[in-house]
Design a protein around this motif. Structure first.
Motif, short mmCIF file in Angstrom:
data_model
loop_
_atom_site.label_atom_id
_atom_site.label_comp_id
_atom_site.label_asym_id
_atom_site.label_seq_id
_atom_site.Cartn_x
_atom_site.Cartn_y
_atom_site.Cartn_z
N SER A 1 0.78 -1.11 0.04
CA SER A 1 -0.08 0.33 0.00
C SER A 1 0.79 1.15 0.02
CB SER A 1 -0.94 -0.02 1.12
OG SER A 1 -1.57 1.18 1.39
N THR B 1 -3.91 2.93 5.97
CA THR B 1 -3.06 2.03 5.44
C THR B 1 -3.86 0.52 5.96
OG1 THR B 1 -1.99 1.46 7.65
CG2 THR B 1 -1.37 3.44 6.19
N PRO B 2 -3.49 -0.41 5.32
CA PRO B 2 -3.95 -1.83 5.85
C PRO B 2 -3.78 -2.22 7.15
CG PRO B 2 -3.02 -1.85 3.27
CD PRO B 2 -2.46 -0.62 4.02
N LYS C 1 -9.17 -1.28 0.25
CA LYS C 1 -9.31 -0.14 1.08
C LYS C 1 -11.02 0.33 1.43
CE LYS C 1 -6.44 3.43 1.29
NZ LYS C 1 -5.88 4.88 1.03
#
Length: 478
Positions: A331, A384-385, A392
């Motif tokens: 990401s 962010t993940p 997302k």
């Protein structure tokens, strides 16, 4: 809303190095000396900063003595910069689903004529599209303030600063003389109380452990259907104390038990306070140079070097945790590929070792392409993940549907912006303080193969910083 429409910034620095005890007298002299010149000079709204150097200071002790309804605290993870602030000179606030680019550009417009040490502090809601509950409503979807009073301690020195907006020269004397009247109280400081915190008598978890199992099961179904690869789900733990909490005392004790963290406290207009110690930097910008990090996967620290190494090796060799971390790495690199050049990334994963837990960790740097700035970074990197999921948009939608509470600023970007620099951390390992209640937010990354019981235990480990304060104070943590 207070609005600072200044077209210029005047910074006035004292030559004398003061102690905290005589800071009021020193800054009063600085103001008195400059009233005539400011009266002649100011012909339009102007931000005026009076700054003196201090021999030594303890920003947290100073903050504990401030009665302002707006109080802020920020210290970076490297302990190289610490600021406590009280009051507001300017504010930018938005509710609903704001246009982030326009708002950040407005902040940059206000900063354009200022010196580099003028900073707006604040944060953003994790998901601006989700409705805000009553507790989080004062924080809005976005809120940044320019403090009125700041005490700063850094590797470059210690300072005390007053920021004022003066509309016209004929208002200078009246406004500054009124300011002088508050200085004696304003410059007082006393050690933060070391008395034990009140006893926590009640604890509730939302979701509870049974509900957590059901939520994890629904997430696994989403993985099986192919609509998601990862989701980060959070829990809200509410602790009720025997009496009202002192936020500065709580923050001091949190700093004592949590190292290598961004420590923060945000309270606006006497509303609930957002407090925490997050290990995770979202990004830092120095001019066009960008630094970011991938942090994911968790194991506890061992009570011996051998046990600690065993936990570390287990983390490094865990397929589930490595997959979680790779989602975050990809990401960040995708964003950098779009917005940056000269990307520097590590050859292999390392570990971020904190007081009670350790994480998989990668550090990145890059050069921002011309035409891009903080608004682009915030929109692209967050979440962010590590706090949202993959993909997302679907993860954010599922979080809103599955979690039985509003995240508010939890897991959102928190930090500061100046004319040429900015730094944002991820607002995790955090809590919302409300009189005698503490709502603590913690989360766990869920991927295919995750087990509800082990993820519940991971959250307990992350909750350990707040629970450790209870243990220090002799209370039960269950």
């Amino acid at each position: 809303m207070i609005e600072c429409k200044t077209e210029q910034h005047i910074k006035i620095c004292g030559k004398e190095i003061a102690t905290v005890q005589n800071a009021a007298r020193t800054i009063q002299q600085l103001i008195d000396e400059n009233i005539p010149e400011l009266t002649e000079t100011i012909a339009q709204p102007t931000l005026v900063s009076f700054q003196i150097s201090l021999e030594n200071c303890d920003p947290l002790s100073w903050l504990s003595q401030q009665a302002s309804t707006t109080r802020l605290y920020w210290s970076d993870r490297e302990a190289s910069y610490e600021v406590a602030a009280a009051g507001e000179t300017d504010r930018l606030f938005a509710e609903g689903e704001p246009h982030l680019t326009e708002l950040i550009l407005e902040l940059q417009r206000r900063l354009a004529s200022s010196s580099e040490d003028i900073r707006y502090y604040g944060g953003l809601k994790f998901d601006s599209s989700s409705p805000a509950d009553h507790d989080w409503k004062p924080f809005g979807a976005l809120l940044f303030v320019l403090p009125r009073y700041e005490m700063t301690k850094s590797q470059h020195g210690n300072t005390f600063t007053i920021n004022l907006v003066i509309q016209h020269g004929n208002e200078v004397e009246q406004q500054l003389l009124a300011e002088i009247q508050t200085l004696q109280t304003l410059c007082s400081a006393a050690p933060v109380s070391s008395q034990p915190l009140p006893i926590a008598s009640i604890r509730t978890d939302s979701p509870n452990q049974k509900e957590w199992q059901e939520i994890i099961d629904k997430s696994i179904q989403a993985f099986d259907s192919g609509c998601m690869e990862k989701i980060v789900l959070a829990r809200k733990t509410t602790m009720v104390f025997s009496e009202e909490l002192d936020p500065i005392r709580l923050l001091k004790q949190l700093k004592d038990v949590v190292n290598r963290a961004f420590h923060f406290y945000f309270q606006f207009d006497g509303t609930p306070g957002f407090i925490g110690a997050t290990p995770e930097r979202l990004y830092k910008r120095i001019g066009e140079t960008i630094f970011s990090e991938a942090v994911a996967g968790t194991r506890p620290r061992g009570n011996s070097p051998e046990a600690d190494l065993a936990f570390a090796e287990d983390l490094l060799n865990s397929d589930k945790d490595v997959r979680e971390h790779q989602f975050v790495c990809k990401s960040i690199l995708d964003v950098m590929d779009e917005l940056c050049t000269d990307i520097q990334s590590p050859a292999q994963v390392s570990l971020l070792k904190l007081a009670r837990v350790q994480h998989l960790y990668n550090k990145y740097s890059a050069t921002l392409k011309k035409g891009y700035g903080d608004a682009d970074l915030l929109e692209r990197i967050h979440p962010t993940p590590a706090v949202g999921g993959v993909p997302k948009k679907e993860a954010i939608r599922q979080i809103a549907a599955l979690e039985p509470f509003d995240r508010g600023w939890y897991a959102g970007p928190i930090g500061w912006l100046s004319r040429n620099e900015s730094e944002f951390a991820v607002g995790i390992r955090s809590a919302l303080m409300m009189k005698n209640q503490l709502h603590i937010y913690t989360g766990a990354g869920i991927v295919k193969g995750s087990e509800a019981e082990s993820e519940w235990e991971e959250i307990e480990n992350k909750l350990g910083s707040f629970l450790a304060i209870q243990q220090v104070n002799g209370t039960e943590n269950a």
